[in-house]
Design a protein around this motif. Sequence first.
Motif, PDB file in Angstrom:
ATOM      1  N   ASN A   1       0.824  -1.210   0.000  1.00  0.00           N
ATOM      2  CA  ASN A   1       0.000   0.000   0.000  1.00  0.00           C
ATOM      3  C   ASN A   1       0.858   1.259   0.000  1.00  0.00           C
ATOM      4  O   ASN A   1       0.548   2.241  -0.695  1.00  0.00           O
ATOM      5  N   LEU A   2       1.941   1.234   0.793  1.00  0.00           N
ATOM      6  CA  LEU A   2       2.840   2.382   0.840  1.00  0.00           C
ATOM      7  C   LEU A   2       3.474   2.619  -0.532  1.00  0.00           C
ATOM      8  O   LEU A   2       3.592   3.769  -0.987  1.00  0.00           O
ATOM      9  N   ALA A   3       3.866   1.535  -1.185  1.00  0.00           N
ATOM     10  CA  ALA A   3       4.458   1.669  -2.522  1.00  0.00           C
ATOM     11  C   ALA A   3       3.458   2.266  -3.504  1.00  0.00           C
ATOM     12  O   ALA A   3       3.812   3.112  -4.340  1.00  0.00           O
ATOM     13  N   ALA A   4       2.189   1.861  -3.388  1.00  0.00           N
ATOM     14  CA  ALA A   4       1.166   2.402  -4.286  1.00  0.00           C
ATOM     15  C   ALA A   4       0.932   3.884  -4.029  1.00  0.00           C
ATOM     16  O   ALA A   4       0.779   4.677  -4.970  1.00  0.00           O
ATOM     17  N   VAL A   5       0.925   4.289  -2.749  1.00  0.00           N
ATOM     18  CA  VAL A   5       0.739   5.698  -2.403  1.00  0.00           C
ATOM     19  C   VAL A   5       1.894   6.538  -2.932  1.00  0.00           C
ATOM     20  O   VAL A   5       1.691   7.612  -3.519  1.00  0.00           O
ATOM     21  N   ARG A   6       3.111   6.048  -2.736  1.00  0.00           N
ATOM     22  CA  ARG A   6       4.286   6.796  -3.196  1.00  0.00           C
ATOM     23  C   ARG A   6       4.287   6.926  -4.721  1.00  0.00           C
ATOM     24  O   ARG A   6       4.682   7.955  -5.269  1.00  0.00           O
ATOM     25  N   LEU A   7       3.838   5.879  -5.411  1.00  0.00           N
ATOM     26  CA  LEU A   7       3.782   5.940  -6.877  1.00  0.00           C
ATOM     27  C   LEU A   7       2.737   6.971  -7.328  1.00  0.00           C
ATOM     28  O   LEU A   7       2.979   7.734  -8.269  1.00  0.00           O
ATOM     29  N   THR A   8       1.602   6.997  -6.631  1.00  0.00           N
ATOM     30  CA  THR A   8       0.561   7.973  -6.957  1.00  0.00           C
ATOM     31  C   THR A   8       1.066   9.392  -6.737  1.00  0.00           C
ATOM     32  O   THR A   8       0.825  10.298  -7.556  1.00  0.00           O
ATOM     33  N   GLU A   9       1.787   9.602  -5.618  1.00  0.00           N
ATOM     34  CA  GLU A   9       2.337  10.928  -5.343  1.00  0.00           C
ATOM     35  C   GLU A   9       3.349  11.326  -6.399  1.00  0.00           C
ATOM     36  O   GLU A   9       3.409  12.494  -6.815  1.00  0.00           O
ATOM     37  N   LEU A  10       4.155  10.367  -6.833  1.00  0.00           N
ATOM     38  CA  LEU A  10       5.167  10.660  -7.859  1.00  0.00           C
ATOM     39  C   LEU A  10       4.500  11.035  -9.173  1.00  0.00           C
ATOM     40  O   LEU A  10       4.908  11.995  -9.830  1.00  0.00           O
ATOM     41  N   ASP A  11       3.462  10.290  -9.537  1.00  0.00           N
ATOM     42  CA  ASP A  11       2.760  10.614 -10.785  1.00  0.00           C
ATOM     43  C   ASP A  11       2.086  11.979 -10.700  1.00  0.00           C
ATOM     44  O   ASP A  11       2.045  12.719 -11.697  1.00  0.00           O
ATOM     45  N   GLY A  12       1.568  12.340  -9.525  1.00  0.00           N
ATOM     46  CA  GLY A  12       0.903  13.612  -9.353  1.00  0.00           C
ATOM     47  C   GLY A  12       1.835  14.789  -9.392  1.00  0.00           C
ATOM     48  O   GLY A  12       1.420  15.931  -9.697  1.00  0.00           O
TER      49      GLY A  12
END
Length: 291
Positions: free
Chosen positions: A278-289
Amino acid sequence: MRVSARLSEQVGALLLAAALAAAAPAVAEAPRRVVSINLCTDQLAMMLAAPGQLLSVSHLATEPQTSAMVEEARAYPANRGQAEEVFLMHPDVVLAGTFTARQSVDLLRSLGIEVVELPPANAFADIPDQLRTVGRALGREARAEELVAEFEADLARLKVDLPPARAAMYYPRGYTTGSGTLADAILRHTGFSNVAAELGLDGGGDLPLERLVMAQPDMIVTSSPYPGASRAEELMDHPALQAVRAEAGSVEVSDGGWICGTPAVLQALEVMGEARRNLAAVRLTELDGSR
């Protein structure tokens, strides 16, 4: 003469069989009455014992904050580890931890009762050893080997192959665990590094809130709160800690899967593996944003 010879042969065969039986090692009979007086041996015994073999487990086995087998433990009478109450159960074997009250263990042994003590587990490699030790004590070696095989297969399945994210375990009073602990092994197996270990803590100890804030962890791991309130738990509501939790990921865990060297650690691995993904998914979303 032929009858006499046959009789002599039969007598010789009987004598040989008797001699071989006497020379063969005696097969120890499995204990019929087993009592556990330690939280961790409680759970190992419940996993391994034959029906009717286990008489009693410690009162801690039904505590939801510490036990991973609460429902199973409710099927057994509870004890408080006092030598007098255990002796009156007439056990063949008593299971204890090396940190169980020495007075009780020593008194039971002086009364002629076999006590098997298990040390705390500090690594996954200790868990098969714990299972085999209790399996031998209960005469349940085959069942122990089955559980070892299942545990090792699940352990491999739950390995998380992601770059380590920095996690800090933080409990009431600022307690945490560093290197050389089962909790540290759980973190490392699920894609985390241990902030307390980075800060030089070996084993368990207190981590000042200031050092936790300065460490800026990626994940805060806390335990489920106990019923009622205590001054030790007030720290968990401190604004500085809440700010860290708001910035980092946060997961609340039950202590039951983190304390004892049993296959119950698989529960903790499931929770922490999901938290890491879940943390990896959140960090990826933040990076894309941010692009």
